[in-house]
Design a protein around this motif. Structure first.
Motif, PDB file in Angstrom:
ATOM      1  N   GLU A 171       0.859  -1.191   0.000  1.00  9.12           N
ATOM      2  CA  GLU A 171       0.000   0.000   0.000  1.00  9.12           C
ATOM      3  C   GLU A 171       0.895   1.241   0.000  1.00  9.12           C
ATOM      4  N   ASP A 177      -0.007  -5.442   2.433  1.00  8.77           N
ATOM      5  CA  ASP A 177      -1.315  -5.479   3.101  1.00  8.77           C
ATOM      6  C   ASP A 177      -2.061  -6.743   2.681  1.00  8.77           C
ATOM      7  N   SER A 180      -3.782 -10.742   6.811  1.00  9.63           N
ATOM      8  CA  SER A 180      -4.537 -11.402   7.874  1.00  9.63           C
ATOM      9  C   SER A 180      -6.044 -11.393   7.616  1.00  9.63           C
ATOM     10  N   LEU A 235      -9.392   6.884   2.578  1.00  7.40           N
ATOM     11  CA  LEU A 235      -8.425   7.358   3.565  1.00  7.40           C
ATOM     12  C   LEU A 235      -7.167   7.855   2.867  1.00  7.40           C
ATOM     13  N   GLN A 237      -3.460   9.104   2.533  1.00  7.35           N
ATOM     14  CA  GLN A 237      -2.240   8.807   3.289  1.00  7.35           C
ATOM     15  C   GLN A 237      -1.157   9.835   2.984  1.00  7.35           C
ATOM     16  N   THR A 315      -5.491  -3.707  16.342  1.00 10.45           N
ATOM     17  CA  THR A 315      -6.711  -3.989  15.573  1.00 10.45           C
ATOM     18  C   THR A 315      -7.085  -5.467  15.627  1.00 10.45           C
ATOM     19  N   ASN A 316      -6.165  -6.309  16.091  1.00  6.56           N
ATOM     20  CA  ASN A 316      -6.478  -7.720  16.347  1.00  6.56           C
ATOM     21  C   ASN A 316      -5.505  -8.242  17.398  1.00  6.56           C
ATOM     22  N   ARG A 318      -5.455 -10.715  19.044  1.00  2.89           N
ATOM     23  CA  ARG A 318      -5.347 -12.189  19.062  1.00  2.89           C
ATOM     24  C   ARG A 318      -5.565 -12.702  20.494  1.00  2.89           C
ATOM     25  N   ARG A 330     -13.738  -9.051  15.259  1.00  2.00           N
ATOM     26  CA  ARG A 330     -12.980  -9.374  14.050  1.00  2.00           C
ATOM     27  C   ARG A 330     -13.673  -8.793  12.825  1.00  2.00           C
ATOM     28  N   MET A 331     -12.950  -8.700  11.732  1.00  2.00           N
ATOM     29  CA  MET A 331     -13.535  -8.126  10.522  1.00  2.00           C
ATOM     30  C   MET A 331     -12.845  -8.685   9.282  1.00  2.00           C
ATOM     31  N   ARG A 333     -11.354  -7.434   5.821  1.00  2.00           N
ATOM     32  CA  ARG A 333     -10.888  -6.153   5.257  1.00  2.00           C
ATOM     33  C   ARG A 333     -10.575  -6.316   3.788  1.00  2.00           C
ATOM     34  N   GLN A 373     -12.371   0.928  15.684  1.00  2.00           N
ATOM     35  CA  GLN A 373     -11.952   2.289  15.320  1.00  2.00           C
ATOM     36  C   GLN A 373     -11.902   3.204  16.549  1.00  2.00           C
ATOM     37  N   ILE A 393      -2.735   4.982  11.968  1.00  2.00           N
ATOM     38  CA  ILE A 393      -4.020   5.528  11.499  1.00  2.00           C
ATOM     39  C   ILE A 393      -4.768   6.326  12.566  1.00  2.00           C
TER      40      ILE A 393
HETATM   41 FE1  N7H Z   1      -5.099  -1.766   8.801  1.00  2.00          FE
HETATM   42  N1  N7H Z   1      -1.385  -0.384   5.925  1.00  2.00           N
HETATM   43  O1  N7H Z   1      -1.541  -0.731   4.773  1.00  2.00           O
HETATM   44  O2  N7H Z   1      -0.435   0.262   6.361  1.00  2.00           O
HETATM   45  N2  N7H Z   1      -3.412  -2.677   8.128  1.00  2.00           N
HETATM   46  N3  N7H Z   1      -4.663  -0.115   7.676  1.00  2.00           N
HETATM   47  N4  N7H Z   1      -6.889  -0.927   9.323  1.00  2.00           N
HETATM   48  N5  N7H Z   1      -5.629  -3.474   9.738  1.00  2.00           N
HETATM   49  C1  N7H Z   1      -3.016  -3.958   8.404  1.00  2.00           C
HETATM   50  O3  N7H Z   1      -2.161  -8.035   8.518  1.00  2.00           O
HETATM   51  C2  N7H Z   1      -3.525   0.142   6.970  1.00  2.00           C
HETATM   52  C3  N7H Z   1      -7.341   0.298   8.975  1.00  2.00           C
HETATM   53  C4  N7H Z   1      -6.814  -3.681  10.453  1.00  2.00           C
HETATM   54  O4  N7H Z   1      -5.193  -9.554  12.025  1.00  2.00           O
HETATM   55  C5  N7H Z   1      -1.758  -4.231   7.796  1.00  2.00           C
HETATM   56  O5  N7H Z   1      -3.099  -8.021   6.540  1.00  2.00           O
HETATM   57  C6  N7H Z   1      -3.585   1.486   6.433  1.00  2.00           C
HETATM   58  C7  N7H Z   1      -8.598   0.577   9.621  1.00  2.00           C
HETATM   59  C8  N7H Z   1      -6.878  -5.060  10.910  1.00  2.00           C
HETATM   60  O6  N7H Z   1      -3.190  -9.042  12.709  1.00  2.00           O
HETATM   61  C9  N7H Z   1      -1.401  -3.122   7.102  1.00  2.00           C
HETATM   62  C10 N7H Z   1      -4.794   1.998   6.800  1.00  2.00           C
HETATM   63  C11 N7H Z   1      -8.906  -0.534  10.365  1.00  2.00           C
HETATM   64  C12 N7H Z   1      -5.699  -5.658  10.475  1.00  2.00           C
HETATM   65  C13 N7H Z   1      -2.440  -2.112   7.311  1.00  2.00           C
HETATM   66  C14 N7H Z   1      -5.465   0.989   7.584  1.00  2.00           C
HETATM   67  C15 N7H Z   1      -7.827  -1.490  10.145  1.00  2.00           C
HETATM   68  C16 N7H Z   1      -4.947  -4.642   9.750  1.00  2.00           C
HETATM   69  C17 N7H Z   1      -0.931  -5.517   7.912  1.00  2.00           C
HETATM   70  C18 N7H Z   1      -5.398   3.326   6.506  1.00  2.00           C
HETATM   71  C19 N7H Z   1     -10.079  -0.827  11.244  1.00  2.00           C
HETATM   72  C20 N7H Z   1      -5.295  -7.118  10.675  1.00  2.00           C
HETATM   73  C21 N7H Z   1      -1.309  -6.531   6.880  1.00  2.00           C
HETATM   74  C22 N7H Z   1      -5.018   4.128   5.552  1.00  2.00           C
HETATM   75  C23 N7H Z   1     -10.848   0.054  11.798  1.00  2.00           C
HETATM   76  C24 N7H Z   1      -4.565  -7.309  11.988  1.00  2.00           C
HETATM   77  C25 N7H Z   1      -2.273  -7.612   7.366  1.00  2.00           C
HETATM   78  C26 N7H Z   1      -4.289  -8.768  12.253  1.00  2.00           C
HETATM   79  C27 N7H Z   1      -3.712  -4.875   9.160  1.00  2.00           C
HETATM   80  C28 N7H Z   1      -2.472  -0.791   6.812  1.00  2.00           C
HETATM   81  C29 N7H Z   1      -6.706   1.169   8.132  1.00  2.00           C
HETATM   82  C30 N7H Z   1      -7.795  -2.751  10.707  1.00  2.00           C
HETATM   83  C31 N7H Z   1      -0.107  -3.010   6.297  1.00  2.00           C
HETATM   84  C32 N7H Z   1      -2.565   2.250   5.630  1.00  2.00           C
HETATM   85  C33 N7H Z   1      -9.429   1.855   9.461  1.00  2.00           C
HETATM   86  C34 N7H Z   1      -8.026  -5.697  11.690  1.00  2.00           C
END
Ligand code: N7H
Length: 449
Positions: A171, A177, A180, A235, A237, A315-316, A318, A330-331, A333, A373, A393
């Protein structure tokens, strides 16, 4: 095997956008519509029900190319869904995302007043998402969809966003990304963490038992069954600012990478700190059989490897000891990058709009999306870190604690790297429900008789 384990999801009635993982790489387009004429809106539902793909048939020729359709509360109203039915949907959905701004941390620059128009206004009724491995096939899918709404007076396409997921799934900040994902009982689709028990189907699809033992139903049941709630958030960045921050806080590129990893909980390659805390391991990061195979509590309850405040541990959590029960938050994504990539090494903002079209899928807006959130992203109390917030975030005054021996480190006043440009709370109905919406007139007539 328990009775629940025998749950079979009705995949042929569930939209593929709900359950099927997206291909890698892929391109996607979001289109939002306004319904000015009720009859035309119902006709649109009928036409969409013929192009929307179901979650069944994962190996079909069009399996990688999908079209999904979701409606806002205003959209259901515009179609003339009876009040009794409208009232049977989740409270947060009926409020809409704009009304929930305070809870979601959408203040200041992220305030709905500053959102891209028409996002967050009562004008957005229907959102279509087309996903495909490449532009050519996307165009074919969009063309089919376009035929359904063009030349339909009373339907206006009012917003469009093109997005993409790169082959390395990176990303805009440079992290891999989409790693999970939860496993869901009865879906036949494996999760990515072998240590996580599959979640009850009702956590993600209406009409099935959830983790709390409840079953969500609407009036009439067919309207909600096999549907789910979807949250779209555009969103923005601040990539240059993120890079400058890492540079200013570290001594050299290695320190920058380690700090980025500590803030995320994974190295940019996707390799989790839980499995390689001291150095990156790109092979591990790219290996789906290993890159999500970990828990926290066994050897890292304090967060020396993966800080409790890092994005993925918040965000998780575990199995980590936190207030509450992680499984009910959980969700699914589906994040997709938009805008041009900022070339490697550039530290000045070029003014381009880039970021993530974040998509949440789940049956419970309140205890899944909104809880994560507001409580886990924008608070630290749940794991004993007071007013710390998500360093990637979070919004407001962002502090981040790095557990370290002999003394922890605290980063204060972290800039805001992510700004909300808009979003919508939607409901993604099952295919039978789409047809129910198309037949509303007939249905209501029959009810009167
Ligand atoms: Fe997040 N990123 O790309 O930097 N996120 N996220 N997220 N996120 C995750 O594990 C990112 C946002 C969760 O199960 C990864 O798949 C960015 C919101 C959850 O271990 C990366 C933004 C919400 C997980 C990013 C953003 C979440 C997660 C690691 C906004 C919920 C899984 C890759 C611009 C409200 C956690 C992965 C787990 C992982 C990024 C937003 C939630 C790299 C840039 C708004 C649940």
């Amino acid at each position: 095997m328990s009775e629940e384990n025998n749950v079979k999801l009705e995949l042929d009635d569930i939209q593929s956008g709900v359950l099927r993982p997206r291909p890698t790489p892929y391109v996607a387009t979001y289109v939002a519509f306004r319904i000015d004429d009720r009859k035309a809106g119902r006709e649109l539902m009928d036409r969409f029900s013929q192009v929307v793909t179901s979650a069944a048939n994962p190996n079909g020729p069009l399996a990688d190319t999908s079209v999904s359709v979701a409606l806002t509360y205003q959209g259901l109203k515009a179609l003339g869904v009876p009040q009794e039915s409208l009232d049977s949907f989740a409270w947060e959905f009926r409020q809409g995302m704009t009304a929930r701004a305070k809870e979601l941390g959408d203040s200041g620059e992220s305030d709905p007043e500053n959102w891209e128009q028409p996002l967050g206004t009562p004008e957005v009724h229907v959102v279509l998402v087309a996903v495909s491995p490449d532009k050519d096939r996307l165009e074919v899918a969009l063309d089919r969809a376009r035929k359904t709404y063009q030349e339909l007076p009373g339907i206006e396409a009012i917003w469009r966003q093109d997005c993409h997921a790169l082959p390395d799934e990176k990303e805009p900040f440079g992290f891999r990304d989409g790693i999970s994902h939860p496993a869901i009982e009865g879906s036949g689709i494996p999760g990515s963490n072998p240590r996580e028990q599959p979640l009850k189907a009702g956590e993600f699809v209406l009409g099935y038992t959830d983790e709390m033992g409840g079953v969500q139903k609407t009036v009439p049941e067919i309207l909600g069954r096999n549907g789910t709630y979807v949250v779209f958030r555009k969103l923005h960045q601040r990539v240059a600012e993120f890079r400058r921050f890492l540079k200013a806080q570290s001594n050299g590129p290695e320190g920058e990478e380690l700090l980025a990893a500590k803030m995320m909980g994974r190295w940019r390659s996707g390799a989790p700190l839980a499995l390689c805390p001291f150095h990156d391991d790109p092979e591990l990061g790219a290996d789906p059989s290993r890159n999500n195979d970990f828990l926290y509590e066994g050897d890292d309850s304090v967060g020396l490897k993966t800080p409790g405040g890092s994005h993925i541990r918040r965000t998780n959590p575990r199995d980590a000891a936190v207030a509450g029960f992680a499984r009910i938050h959980r969700m699914i994504r589906r994040g997709t990058a938009y805008g041009p990539t900022l070339p490697e090494g550039v530290l000045e903002d070029d003014g381009a709009d880039r970021g993530l079209m974040f998509a949440f899928v789940g049956a419970n807006l309140g205890r899944q999306f909104e809880f994560v959130q507001s409580q886990w992203v924008n608070d630290g109390v749940f794991f004993g870190a007071g007013d710390d917030r998500d360093p990637i975030i979070g919004s407001g005054d962002i502090n981040f604690t790095l557990p370290h021996r002999p003394v922890r480190k605290r980063l204060r006043g972290i800039p805001r790297f992510v700004v909300t440009r808009g979003g919508e709370y939607c409901f993604m109905p099952g295919l039978r429900a789409l047809r129910w919406l198309a037949d509303l007139d007939a249905g209501l007539e029959m009810k009167k008789r």
